[in-house]
Scaffold this motif. Structure first.
Motif, PDB file in Angstrom:
ATOM      1  N   GLY A  77       0.798  -1.210   0.000  1.00 51.94           N
ATOM      2  CA  GLY A  77       0.000   0.000   0.000  1.00 51.94           C
ATOM      3  C   GLY A  77       0.833   1.264   0.000  1.00 51.94           C
ATOM      4  N   ALA A  78       2.098   1.173   0.388  1.00 49.70           N
ATOM      5  CA  ALA A  78       2.974   2.333   0.439  1.00 49.70           C
ATOM      6  C   ALA A  78       3.681   2.586  -0.877  1.00 49.70           C
ATOM      7  CB  ALA A  78       4.008   2.159   1.557  1.00 49.70           C
ATOM      8  N   LEU A  79       3.512   1.704  -1.850  1.00 48.12           N
ATOM      9  CA  LEU A  79       4.192   1.857  -3.133  1.00 48.12           C
ATOM     10  C   LEU A  79       3.450   2.861  -4.004  1.00 48.12           C
ATOM     11  CD1 LEU A  79       4.927  -1.907  -3.824  1.00 48.12           C
ATOM     12  CD2 LEU A  79       6.604  -0.167  -3.181  1.00 48.12           C
ATOM     13  N   PRO A  80       4.168   3.821  -4.589  1.00 47.36           N
ATOM     14  CA  PRO A  80       3.512   4.822  -5.439  1.00 47.36           C
ATOM     15  C   PRO A  80       3.106   4.247  -6.783  1.00 47.36           C
ATOM     16  CG  PRO A  80       5.876   5.129  -5.505  1.00 47.36           C
ATOM     17  CD  PRO A  80       5.628   4.034  -4.494  1.00 47.36           C
ATOM     18  N   GLY A  81       2.144   4.886  -7.437  1.00 45.01           N
ATOM     19  CA  GLY A  81       1.723   4.440  -8.755  1.00 45.01           C
ATOM     20  C   GLY A  81       2.806   4.641  -9.792  1.00 45.01           C
ATOM     21  N   VAL A  82       3.542   5.742  -9.683  1.00 41.92           N
ATOM     22  CA  VAL A  82       4.670   6.019 -10.560  1.00 41.92           C
ATOM     23  C   VAL A  82       5.876   6.301  -9.674  1.00 41.92           C
ATOM     24  CG1 VAL A  82       5.618   7.534 -12.342  1.00 41.92           C
ATOM     25  CG2 VAL A  82       3.181   6.969 -12.360  1.00 41.92           C
ATOM     26  N   LEU A  83       6.942   5.563  -9.864  1.00 42.73           N
ATOM     27  CA  LEU A  83       8.129   5.732  -9.044  1.00 42.73           C
ATOM     28  C   LEU A  83       8.818   7.052  -9.384  1.00 42.73           C
ATOM     29  CD1 LEU A  83       9.611   2.115  -9.279  1.00 42.73           C
ATOM     30  CD2 LEU A  83       7.905   3.009  -7.679  1.00 42.73           C
ATOM     31  N   SER A  84       9.550   7.586  -8.437  1.00 41.64           N
ATOM     32  CA  SER A  84      10.269   8.843  -8.647  1.00 41.64           C
ATOM     33  C   SER A  84      11.632   8.764  -7.984  1.00 41.64           C
ATOM     34  CB  SER A  84       9.485  10.018  -8.061  1.00 41.64           C
ATOM     35  OG  SER A  84       9.406   9.905  -6.649  1.00 41.64           O
ATOM     36  N   ALA A  85      12.535   9.655  -8.408  1.00 41.98           N
ATOM     37  CA  ALA A  85      13.875   9.677  -7.837  1.00 41.98           C
ATOM     38  C   ALA A  85      13.822  10.013  -6.352  1.00 41.98           C
ATOM     39  CB  ALA A  85      14.733  10.684  -8.588  1.00 41.98           C
TER      40      ALA A  85
END
Length: 229
Positions: A77-85
């Motif tokens: 649930g803590a994982l974002p939909g789009v990863l970022s730096a």
């Protein structure tokens, strides 16, 4: 009778998936019960075939195949939909087993010069292939797949040693690999199972559906098949 009911039930499900595809059924007036049953079964089979051909193969795969996620996900649930730096910078050093290593190396050799979004997109393609029954059913199987014409990922059989010389880049793609295996949404490529660089023009790209253009890569999925194809 039970066989006929089973086929009928399957056809109803497929008709629903195809978005309401319908076909009229003409019942024979013959007094021979076996002839009526046979004609009814053939009609059902025809409906089923028509319905199946009208369904987007990507939709069928999404409905029938389980995603290739890690079994040890505790913080999905803590994982974002789009990863970022910025998000990756907050994550601890990634680690894992053989499948993790295979995905990390694939991202390193295919996309280490990309931004995080581009690396996530390449990871999506690999995981989409794992879920597709036409490809091997594991990350390592997909990454190492080859035939008489060569490898699916050229770096794997280009004759060069697959040595990692940039440890910081490898650590970064490792975090991307870990997040994708742990269940980060595949939100960028719309089910793509193929990609190529912008400066190459493979023949197959003319007939496949382009789903995304991210960084130095273009992404594709199989053309949508309909009943008229």
């Amino acid at each position: 009778m039970s066989v006929l009911k089973s086929w009928t039930g399957g056809a109803i499900v497929l008709l629903a998936l195809a978005g309401g595809l319908r076909a009229e059924v003409t019942v024979s007036q013959s007094n021979d019960p076996s002839e009526v049953a046979e004609q009814g079964l053939m009609s059902v089979l025809w409906q089923e075939r028509s319905a199946m051909s009208a369904i987007d193969k990507r939709r069928v795969t999404a409905l029938t195949m389980a995603p290739a996620h890690s079994k040890t996900v505790a913080r999905k649930g803590a994982l974002p939909g789009v990863l970022s730096a910025s998000w990756l910078a907050q994550q601890p050093k990634a680690s894992g087993g053989k499948q993790f290593e295979c995905l990390s190396k694939a991202l390193y050799f295919e996309a280490r010069g990309e931004g995080v979004k581009g690396q996530q997109a390449v990871a999506e393609v690999i995981l989409n292939r794992v879920d597709d029954p036409r490809f091997p059913g594991s990350i390592c199987g997909v990454v190492h797949q080859s035939n008489s014409r060569g490898c699916q990922f050229s770096w794997y059989c280009d004759g060069r040693a697959d040595a990692v010389h940039n440890s910081s880049a490898f650590a970064r793609v490792g975090k991307v690999a870990r997040a994708m295996i742990d269940g980060a949404p595949r939100s960028l490529t719309d089910g793509a199972t193929y990609f190529h660089t912008r400066n190459s023009y493979p023949r197959w790209s003319r007939v496949f559906d382009k789903t995304a253009a991210i960084g130095h890569h273009l992404f594709y999925a199989d053309p949508i098949r309909t009943a008229s194809n």
